[in-house]
Design a protein around this motif. Structure first.
Motif, short mmCIF file in Angstrom:
data_model
loop_
_atom_site.label_atom_id
_atom_site.label_comp_id
_atom_site.label_asym_id
_atom_site.label_seq_id
_atom_site.Cartn_x
_atom_site.Cartn_y
_atom_site.Cartn_z
N ARG A 162 -28.89 71.45 97.12
CA ARG A 162 -28.20 72.55 96.46
C ARG A 162 -26.70 72.46 96.71
NH1 ARG A 162 -29.80 78.40 98.03
NH2 ARG A 162 -30.18 77.23 99.92
N LEU A 163 -26.08 71.39 96.24
CA LEU A 163 -24.66 71.23 96.56
C LEU A 163 -23.77 71.83 95.47
CD1 LEU A 163 -24.72 67.69 98.20
CD2 LEU A 163 -24.49 69.90 99.33
N ASP A 164 -23.92 73.13 95.25
CA ASP A 164 -23.00 73.82 94.35
C ASP A 164 -21.77 74.24 95.17
OD1 ASP A 164 -24.00 75.86 95.90
OD2 ASP A 164 -25.19 76.73 94.31
N ASP A 165 -20.77 74.81 94.49
CA ASP A 165 -19.52 75.13 95.18
C ASP A 165 -19.72 76.05 96.37
OD1 ASP A 165 -18.33 73.54 93.41
OD2 ASP A 165 -17.01 75.05 92.51
N GLU A 166 -20.60 77.03 96.17
CA GLU A 166 -20.84 78.00 97.22
C GLU A 166 -21.39 77.33 98.49
OE1 GLU A 166 -23.35 81.17 95.83
OE2 GLU A 166 -23.76 81.74 97.91
N ASN A 167 -22.36 76.43 98.26
CA ASN A 167 -22.93 75.72 99.40
C ASN A 167 -21.99 74.69 100.00
OD1 ASN A 167 -25.62 76.04 100.67
ND2 ASN A 167 -26.13 76.48 98.54
N LEU A 168 -21.22 74.03 99.12
CA LEU A 168 -20.24 73.07 99.63
C LEU A 168 -19.22 73.75 100.52
CD1 LEU A 168 -19.68 70.68 96.62
CD2 LEU A 168 -20.41 70.01 98.91
N HIS A 169 -18.93 74.97 100.16
CA HIS A 169 -17.99 75.77 100.94
C HIS A 169 -18.54 75.97 102.36
CE1 HIS A 169 -14.59 78.40 101.27
NE2 HIS A 169 -15.35 79.34 101.80
N ARG A 170 -19.81 76.31 102.42
CA ARG A 170 -20.50 76.53 103.69
C ARG A 170 -20.59 75.21 104.49
NH1 ARG A 170 -25.67 75.88 105.26
NH2 ARG A 170 -26.07 74.88 103.27
N VAL A 171 -20.95 74.13 103.77
CA VAL A 171 -21.07 72.81 104.39
C VAL A 171 -19.74 72.39 105.02
CG1 VAL A 171 -21.31 70.33 103.83
CG2 VAL A 171 -23.00 71.97 102.98
N SER A 202 -24.80 44.40 91.95
CA SER A 202 -25.42 45.48 91.19
C SER A 202 -26.51 46.08 92.05
CB SER A 202 -25.99 44.93 89.88
OG SER A 202 -27.01 45.77 89.41
N GLY A 203 -26.47 47.38 92.22
CA GLY A 203 -27.44 48.02 93.09
C GLY A 203 -27.75 49.42 92.61
N ARG A 204 -28.27 50.20 93.50
CA ARG A 204 -28.62 51.57 93.17
C ARG A 204 -27.37 52.36 92.76
NH1 ARG A 204 -31.21 52.04 98.83
NH2 ARG A 204 -30.64 49.86 98.85
N VAL A 205 -27.45 53.02 91.66
CA VAL A 205 -26.36 53.91 91.27
C VAL A 205 -26.92 55.30 91.08
CG1 VAL A 205 -24.67 52.36 90.25
CG2 VAL A 205 -26.64 53.04 88.92
N SER A 206 -26.10 56.27 91.40
CA SER A 206 -26.55 57.63 91.21
C SER A 206 -25.74 58.23 90.08
CB SER A 206 -26.31 58.42 92.49
OG SER A 206 -26.47 59.79 92.24
N ASP A 207 -26.35 59.10 89.32
CA ASP A 207 -25.61 59.75 88.26
C ASP A 207 -25.76 61.26 88.42
OD1 ASP A 207 -24.03 60.08 86.09
OD2 ASP A 207 -25.28 58.93 84.72
N TYR A 208 -24.95 61.98 87.67
CA TYR A 208 -24.98 63.44 87.77
C TYR A 208 -25.77 64.07 86.64
CZ TYR A 208 -21.29 62.88 91.17
OH TYR A 208 -20.58 62.53 92.27
N ILE A 209 -26.34 65.21 86.96
CA ILE A 209 -26.95 66.05 85.94
C ILE A 209 -25.85 66.96 85.42
CG2 ILE A 209 -28.55 67.99 85.62
CD1 ILE A 209 -30.24 66.64 87.92
N GLY A 215 -20.99 73.24 82.19
CA GLY A 215 -20.09 72.10 82.30
C GLY A 215 -20.02 71.53 83.71
N SER A 216 -20.65 72.20 84.67
CA SER A 216 -20.61 71.71 86.04
C SER A 216 -21.61 70.57 86.23
CB SER A 216 -20.90 72.86 87.01
OG SER A 216 -22.18 73.38 86.76
N ARG A 217 -21.50 69.89 87.37
CA ARG A 217 -22.36 68.74 87.63
C ARG A 217 -23.19 68.96 88.89
NH1 ARG A 217 -18.56 63.54 87.28
NH2 ARG A 217 -17.79 64.40 89.24
N ARG A 272 -29.15 76.39 88.94
CA ARG A 272 -28.74 75.90 87.62
C ARG A 272 -29.84 75.05 86.96
NH1 ARG A 272 -23.12 73.34 89.43
NH2 ARG A 272 -24.22 73.43 91.42
N LEU A 273 -30.81 74.59 87.76
CA LEU A 273 -31.87 73.76 87.20
C LEU A 273 -33.23 74.45 87.19
CD1 LEU A 273 -30.98 70.33 88.85
CD2 LEU A 273 -30.46 71.10 86.53
N ALA A 274 -33.23 75.71 87.60
CA ALA A 274 -34.51 76.41 87.73
C ALA A 274 -35.06 76.87 86.38
CB ALA A 274 -34.36 77.59 88.68
#
Ligand SMILES: [Zn+2]
Length: 408
Positions: A140-149, A300-307, A312-314, A377-379
């Motif tokens: 759950r790395l949204d802004d609110e949680n990133l703030h806490r982290v 070339s290896g594992r790449v991660s992408d965003y949802i 408009g957030s990721r 956001r994904l629920a």
């Protein structure tokens, strides 16, 4: 091949059912083997299909729960449990710790922060902490949680961070948005788990103003290569043998190809000539950092992408990987492989590979999957599920993308 490799391979080939079978089928005489390339290669597909990759003498340890279990990174899309004897595990980590200490003055008791997909599986935990480690859930790395982290990280005063490049990029973005300054105590950031692009490295260096060091590893083997201060990735030769093959044949150093790894330490589950699914090359030339081990480059290896979300957030795609891992925790690895496709902003197609016998579990799988999504956001979005009983083949580039985004 040196004597200890020869003995290690001989023991593996005479005690692991899968190799015993191969030895018979291919008529291999273990006493005459002089080079590792005389042995057959194996793939993850072959290994996930069977439990027969455990050495006979480790079977009692396996059933007595005396082996360390590591799940292969869900982000590769294919699941496999990797079993280790405790002493082998420690031995496999030793070269990495020695190099961290010698090259960057990082020791096991230095305070560090990291991010995990799942810590104690099935339990809803946001953080993990012991004396020298503070871990945060990636779910759950949204802004609110990133703030806490970020606040907790500052208070903890870590000397170093262990990050996936995509998480590093997310932290930089957060720091820009909220005008956060670098955490003074951090001297070193190690990047692992995904390919590290030069742009992400530069961003993380600029934001944290410290050493950013690349490490190439996999749960099947632990550390495979590590970056020295000269910027070269040295192969952990006391832990693994790295080979590069093209069309099944070894290529000269400097030529790119499929990466095959053999363990030199895991005697309980000895993967030998195992196709890891990455593309890379063994480099020519020498490095003057003092490390004699050969150099390697992952191309070339594992790449991660965003949802991409409706506002408009990721969101990192690990959020949904975690939900799949919850299902696998509760229902003992029922999902053998997965692929997540974001078809539209609020539309996800999830392909799950299960055994034919487990096809009647669709309802519970889908329920637990949805319940395990921690990100609001994904629920409320649409999920459609498709089930397969055969593993999904790799993409045309030889790699497997566990997440694909078709929008944005
Ligand atoms: Zn070097």
């Amino acid at each position: 091949m040196n004597l200890s490799d020869k003995e290690f391979i001989k023991r593996a080939y005479s005690s692991v059912p899968m190799y015993v079978e191969l030895t018979g089928d291919l008529d291999i005489n273990l006493d005459n083997i002089t080079e590792i390339k005389e042995l057959p290669t194996i793939t993850k597909e072959e290994v996930v299909k069977q439990d027969s990759i455990i050495a006979a003498d480790s079977i009692p340890l396996l059933y007595g729960n005396k082996l360390i279990v590591k799940k292969t990174s869900g982000s590769t899309g294919k699941y496999m449990d990797v079993f280790w004897k405790n002493k082998d595990y420690v031995k496999s980590m030793l070269p990495l710790w020695l190099m961290r200490k010698r090259m960057y003055n990082i020791s096991p008791d230095d305070r560090m922060c990291f991010f995990y997909t799942m810590m104690e599986m099935g339990k809803e935990q946001d953080t993990y902490m012991n004396k020298s480690q503070l871990g945060f859930s990636k779910s759950r790395l949204d802004d609110e949680n990133l703030h806490r982290v970020y606040k907790k990280m500052k208070e903890f005063e870590p000397k170093w961070l262990l990050l996936q490049p995509s998480i590093g990029a997310l932290l930089c973005e957060y720091m820009d948005k909220y005008n956060e300054k670098a955490i003074e105590s951090i001297e070193y950031i190690e990047m692992s788990g995904e390919i590290l692009s030069e742009s992400v490295r530069a961003e993380v260096e600029r934001h944290f103003r410290c050493n950013v060091v690349n490490q190439y590893g996999a749960n099947e083997f632990n550390s495979i290569a590590y970056e020295c201060p000269n910027g070269n990735m040295h192969i952990m030769e006391s832990n693994v043998i790295v080979e590069v093959l093209k069309d099944g044949k070894g290529v000269e150093d400097g030529t790119e190809g499929e990466v095959y790894i053999s363990t030199r330490t895991n005697s309980a589950m000895p993967l030998i000539r195992y196709r890891i699914g990455d593309i890379g090359k063994i480099c020519t030339g020498k490095c003057d950092c003092g490390c004699e081990w050969k150099m390697f480059e992952l191309t070339s290896g594992r790449v991660s992408d965003y949802i991409l979300c409706a506002d408009g957030s990721r969101v990192t795609s690990y959020t949904l990987v975690r939900a799949i891992e919850s299902v696998n925790y509760i229902y003992e690895n029922v999902i053998r492989q997965f692929r997540i496709i974001q078809k539209n902003i609020e539309e996800f197609h999830i392909i799950l590979v299960v055994d034919e016998d487990d096809l009647d579990m669709c309802d519970v799988i889908e329920r637990v999957f949805k319940e395990s999504i921690m990100e609001t956001r994904l629920a409320g979005v649409d999920y459609t599920f498709e089930y397969k009983t055969r593993l999904i083949p790799n993409d045309e580039n030889g790699k497997f993308a566990y997440f694909k985004r078709l929008v944005g």
